[in-house]
Design an enzyme around this catalytic site. Structure first.
Site, mmCIF file in Angstrom:
data_model
loop_
_atom_site.group_PDB
_atom_site.id
_atom_site.type_symbol
_atom_site.label_atom_id
_atom_site.label_comp_id
_atom_site.label_asym_id
_atom_site.label_seq_id
_atom_site.Cartn_x
_atom_site.Cartn_y
_atom_site.Cartn_z
ATOM 1 N N HIS A 104 -25.254 -1.137 -2.194
ATOM 2 C CA HIS A 104 -26.337 -1.029 -3.164
ATOM 3 C C HIS A 104 -27.178 -2.302 -3.203
ATOM 4 O O HIS A 104 -26.688 -3.391 -2.888
ATOM 5 C CB HIS A 104 -25.771 -0.710 -4.545
ATOM 6 C CG HIS A 104 -25.203 0.664 -4.632
ATOM 7 N ND1 HIS A 104 -25.986 1.787 -4.753
ATOM 8 C CD2 HIS A 104 -23.922 1.111 -4.541
ATOM 9 C CE1 HIS A 104 -25.216 2.862 -4.772
ATOM 10 N NE2 HIS A 104 -23.953 2.484 -4.641
ATOM 11 N N GLU A 152 0.850 -1.195 0.000
ATOM 12 C CA GLU A 152 0.000 0.000 0.000
ATOM 13 C C GLU A 152 0.884 1.242 0.000
ATOM 14 O O GLU A 152 1.822 1.331 0.762
ATOM 15 C CB GLU A 152 -0.916 -0.030 1.237
ATOM 16 C CG GLU A 152 -1.629 1.265 1.563
ATOM 17 C CD GLU A 152 -2.479 1.805 0.415
ATOM 18 O OE1 GLU A 152 -3.195 1.011 -0.215
ATOM 19 O OE2 GLU A 152 -2.389 3.029 0.143
ATOM 20 N N CYS A 156 -12.491 12.419 22.912
ATOM 21 C CA CYS A 156 -13.279 13.165 21.933
ATOM 22 C C CYS A 156 -14.666 13.369 22.508
ATOM 23 O O CYS A 156 -15.431 12.423 22.642
ATOM 24 C CB CYS A 156 -13.342 12.391 20.613
ATOM 25 S SG CYS A 156 -14.613 12.978 19.471
ATOM 26 N N THR A 159 -9.569 5.870 -2.872
ATOM 27 C CA THR A 159 -10.968 6.024 -3.248
ATOM 28 C C THR A 159 -11.905 5.506 -2.150
ATOM 29 O O THR A 159 -12.953 6.084 -1.885
ATOM 30 C CB THR A 159 -11.197 5.255 -4.566
ATOM 31 O OG1 THR A 159 -10.311 5.796 -5.552
ATOM 32 C CG2 THR A 159 -12.624 5.384 -5.054
ATOM 33 N N THR A 160 -11.482 4.431 -1.492
ATOM 34 C CA THR A 160 -12.335 3.799 -0.475
ATOM 35 C C THR A 160 -12.786 4.772 0.608
ATOM 36 O O THR A 160 -13.950 4.829 0.982
ATOM 37 C CB THR A 160 -11.559 2.629 0.166
ATOM 38 O OG1 THR A 160 -11.248 1.693 -0.861
ATOM 39 C CG2 THR A 160 -12.385 1.944 1.256
#
Lengths: 489, 421
Positions: free
Chosen positions: A56, A38, A406, A47-48
């Site tokens: 879908h 990678e 957080c 893109t992921t």
């Protein structure tokens, strides 16, 4: 110059997006050595990461395409996959909305397409659609409902697939762009800055750069046509506005501007679909925002842009075929291309991975299933989803879960440490895995704290902690360094 | 799960929480508790190492930590309990608080009265939707302030600051003093958003250019900020084509407004004012949920900490009374309405029978005005600006003269008002 370290494996996978990681995990069920290479600091970052996260239903795709072949089967694999990997997945359903008679005719075409494929679909009248989704525009004529459509966090899934593949013996090299590739006899060789990797089979899952990798092997029969999509994410308090993913009827180039309830509950709107020149152009634009807002408001008029907390863009790795490429290279033996992964690539990924294994066998590797394959990764702790009593018990076991880092997303120190132990190396990695910094203040409060935890856990100085890999360090200097002959002179 | 009960629980140990707790105690409440998420009290003051705090309250120019310490010292002489490194996760309308820390785990705290004093957060790039890429080097001004003043790190050496809020102005000076170059401060409004004294002391004294009616329209850079494009804007804040200019920098600081942190309040059912993003409150600073009070920047964003302390003391006093059962309910509430050139007024309801203190902000700068306070008092001001809060007190005697259903506060041009009178 230091000599490159040579690694010899059966299968090298180039690219740690959703396709590469799904294939790594699927292959790790077999007795075969696997190395995933990678270029970024963590997997799932191309893109992921910017994918809409829609699983879908399978009624969209043109008959006869690979998209159609893999979409519905992929969808059907999601519940078990996400259960095994402890990844957030919601089967929230999909509505394709018709706003006029012309669109209603198109919706009926997709209804028939779904029926023909065995995809559960139903047609809803305007009243029925509004009863399901009261926030929908009252100007609609009706809708197609596909209850098995879903939502997943794509980055989380890629990270989980990789983690599980690693558990089952796969290897991973990050920060390793491929700089050269060639065939040497029976072997395929790929080179990174530090490694020379010799593999019997190479799987090209390089996404936007799949054509570049193919060309390194002298294989140039397809090209990647980058197409950018912008997305705008809303505050978590928009959670109950819409339950199902809302689609318009598709345009020629994309599925249109959608209103998307993410797996974590935040509403999102997008994406645009703009052809671009540069593969890594991730800039959001004023114009893109205007188009998305207009599109989203035509579906859900009550959308309030003041509730937007973040925006981003991703680039689809569409191929010049307009369809997926899932095949052995006709020119280079032992090279498998899994390319052209635009929508519904995320949905299709688990099904494509199954076929990729078959292609590996076709390429001549004999694959024996492992008896000790472990399909489950260590369960995730998600403090925000626990009851008060469960939280109390957890903190008694490990006090790090009692320290909220957080505040917007109620993420504890324990979860951040866990994310680092599972492979997070950067602020973005922590954000995508543990959600620290993903909320309404966008890390304004927790960034210094998260950086300190990463630095401590990795044993590195704070100024070496990055947002998303080398060169993206948030703090560059010590205080006073610029005054005392440091960089600032 | 550990169970506790207190008379007054104060959520947040910043300037508002400190003053509210002290005041509740002074009013006679027995068990007062401050719940603070940080490891020390003082809130955001601890990172505000510049001076200028306390001019009104202490007649001294203190730094933020010094200002906080005066209250912390006072607190040390009381039996007010403080829970540090403790995060409140939930408040119920029945005034149960669910909080967590690593030592005690989850706690359920039943309070007779609650004072909300959680402060505010900074608006982000995401909320503004600034186009461009998403490199490292974009910070809200307060986050950068924390890095420099608390953690001891400089984010970069060449900065552009978007927004002329006070934190941005302070950080322009801080960056300059730390050896970085501040290329520009860019403000979309036709005037600076921060206090005039900060414009003078932080920008003008250091020759840092302030570009008004301008904004950042694009962020450049893949891994780290490399430049920003700024442009002038029209009255609708749309960039004017042809005015674009690229400024090279490695850091973009955002000082584009503060948002009260009312997620806990909303969850408890407290009704919020869409203008202030804080609670609707009556003159006791009680929210729409009985026994829950609010003060400081969680109620509305203040200009000066001195005003926060003042308001919080009132909230603490009434919360103390509520807890002891001695807070009298008036016969009726009269609605307070923001009139001409008034953006908001706090409180939103008054009784007309007790002394009341209003905080308000104007919509736009205006010179030589009178503030008409419900027709019962007028206040003359040489100049009013959105960055500076107005503080107006009324006595029950003045309030007696009020007639009508809604109490309108408006800003009028003095000359016009005198002519029509």
């Amino acid at each position: 110059m230091r000599e490159k370290q040579t690694l010899t494996v059966d299968v090298a996978i180039v690219g740690g997006g959703i396709i590469g990681t799904a294939v790594a995990r699927e292959l790790s069920k077999y007795d075969v050595s696997i190395l995933l290479v990678e270029k970024e600091a963590e997997v799932g970052w191309g893109t992921t990461k910017a994918n809409s996260g829609i699983v879908h239903a399978g009624f969209h795709e043109e008959p006869g395409t690979l998209k159609a072949k893999y979409c519905f089967p992929g969808n059907q694999m999601y519940p078990k996959l996400c259960e095994e990997l402890d990844v957030c997945f919601r089967r929230n359903g999909i509505l394709m909305v018709a706003r006029n008679q012309e669109e209603w005719d198109i919706v009926q075409k997709y209804y028939q397409r779904g029926k023909d494929r065995g995809v559960p679909v139903e047609l809803l009248s305007k009243e029925e659609a509004l009863a399901l989704e009261p926030a929908l525009s009252s100007d609609i004529l009706g809708a197609l409902h596909a209850p098995e459509g879903g939502s997943v966090m794509p980055f989380e899934l890629a990270a989980a697939l990789m983690e599980n593949a690693l558990q089952n013996g796969a290897q991973l090299l990050t920060n390793s762009p491929v700089v050269a590739a060639q065939v040497e006899g029976e072997r395929k060789v790929i080179e990174t800055a530090e490694h020379r990797i010799e593999a019997k089979v190479v799987i090209n899952a390089a996404g936007l750069f799949a054509d570049d990798l193919a060309q390194m092997f002298g294989d140039d029969y397809f090209t990647i046509k980058p197409r950018k999509g912008e997305e705008y994410l809303f505050d978590l308090d928009t959670k109950d506005m819409v339950t199902r993913t809302i689609f318009p009827v598709p345009t020629k180039v994309s599925k249109g501007i959608l209103v998307i309830p993410t797996a974590e509950g935040n509403l999102m709107m997008g994406p645009t679909g703009d052809n671009i020149e540069e593969k890594e152009d991730l800039a959001t634009t004023r114009d893109g925002f205007a188009r998305i807002l207009e599109g989203a408001k035509s579906l859900v008029p009550g959308i309030n842009p003041r509730k937007i907390i973040a925006q981003f863009a991703g680039v689809r790795a569409a191929s010049d075929r307009g369809d997926f490429i899932v095949e052995l290279s006709p020119n280079v033996p032992g090279l498998i291309h899994l390319a052209g992964m635009e929508s519904p690539g995320l949905t299709a990924a688990p099904a494509i991975a199954v076929d990729a294994v078959k292609l590996v066998e076709e390429a001549g590797l004999k694959l024996t299933p492992k008896e000790d394959f472990e399909p489950r990764r260590k369960p995730m702790v998600r403090f925000r989803s626990l009851s008060h009593e469960e939280r109390d018990r957890l903190i008694k076991e490990n006090p790090a879960y009692g320290r909220i880092i957080c505040r917007c997303e109620s993420v504890t120190e324990g979860e951040i440490i866990d994310a680092v132990q599972r492979g997070a190396r950067t602020l973005d990695g922590i954000k995508f895995r543990a959600r620290a910094g993903a909320g309404r203040c966008q890390g304004g409060f927790c960034q210094p704290l998260v950086m300190a935890i990463i630095a401590r856990e990795l044993g590195i100085p704070l100024e070496e902690v990055t947002k998303r890999g080398l060169g993206s360090e948030p703090v560059m200097y010590h205080a006073k360094e610029l005054l005392t002959g440091g960089e600032g002179q | 799960m550990k169970q506790l009960s207190v008379d007054v629980a104060v959520i947040g140990g910043g300037p508002a929480g400190l003053a509210a707790a002290l005041s509740a105690k002074a009013e006679g409440a027995q068990k007062v508790m401050i719940i603070e998420r940080n490891h020390e009290l003082g809130g955001i003051l601890q990172q505000c190492i510049h001076h200028g705090f306390g001019l009104h309250r202490f007649k001294a120019e203190l730094t933020g930590p010094e200002y906080a310490q005066r209250f912390i010292n006072e607190l040390d002489d009381t039996d007010i309990e403080t829970l540090l490194e403790t995060m409140v996760l939930e408040i119920t309308p029945e005034r149960k608080i669910y909080a967590v820390n690593s030592e005690q785990g989850m706690m359920e705290i039943s309070a007779k009265a609650i004072v909300l004093a959680m402060g505010c957060r900074e608006r982000t790039r995401g909320a503004l939707q600034i186009p461009g890429s998403r490199p490292a080097g974009v910070f809200s001004a307060g986050t950068a302030q924390r890095f420099v003043n608390i953690e001891g790190y400089m984010p970069g050496k060449r900065a552009v600051i978007l927004g002329s809020g006070d934190i941005g102005l302070i950080m322009a000076r801080r960056f300059t003093l730390e050896g970085a170059k501040v290329e520009a401060v860019v403000e979309v409004l036709p005037y600076a958003a921060g206090l005039t004294r900060n414009v003078v002391q932080c920008l003008e004294d250091f020759d840092i250019p302030l570009y008004l009616k301008s904004t950042v329209i694009h962020i450049h850079g893949k891994d780290r900020v490399e430049a920003v494009t700024i442009a002038e804007v029209d009255d609708a804040w749309n960039p004017i084509p042809g005015t674009e200019r690229v400024i090279e920098c490695d850091t973009l600081l955002l000082s584009v407004g503060l948002v009260p942190e009312n997620e806990l309040s909303s969850h408890a059912g407290v009704k919020l004012d869409p203008v202030t993003n804080g609670a609707y409150v009556n003159e006791h600073l009680m929210t729409t949920i009985p026994g829950i009070f609010a003060c400081g920047n969680v109620l509305h964003v203040h200009d000066l900490v001195d005003n926060v302390s003042k308001e919080a003391e009132r909230a603490g006093k009434y919360a103390g009374r509520y807890a002891m059962g001695t807070l009298q309910k008036p016969e009726k509430w009269v609605k307070v309405v923001a009139g001409d050139n008034v953006r908001y007024v706090v409180p939103h309801e008054i009784s007309l029978t007790e002394p009341v203190e209003f905080f308000l902000r104007v919509q736009r700068p205006q010179d030589d005005v009178i503030v008409d306070v419900g027709g019962v008092r007028t206040v003359r001001e040489r100049s009013v600006r959105p960055s500076e809060m107005l503080n107006i007190k009324l006595t029950p005697e003045q309030l007696q003269n009020f007639t009508g259903d809604t109490f309108v506060i408006q800003v009028k041009d003095r000359k016009e008002a005198e002519q029509s009178a």
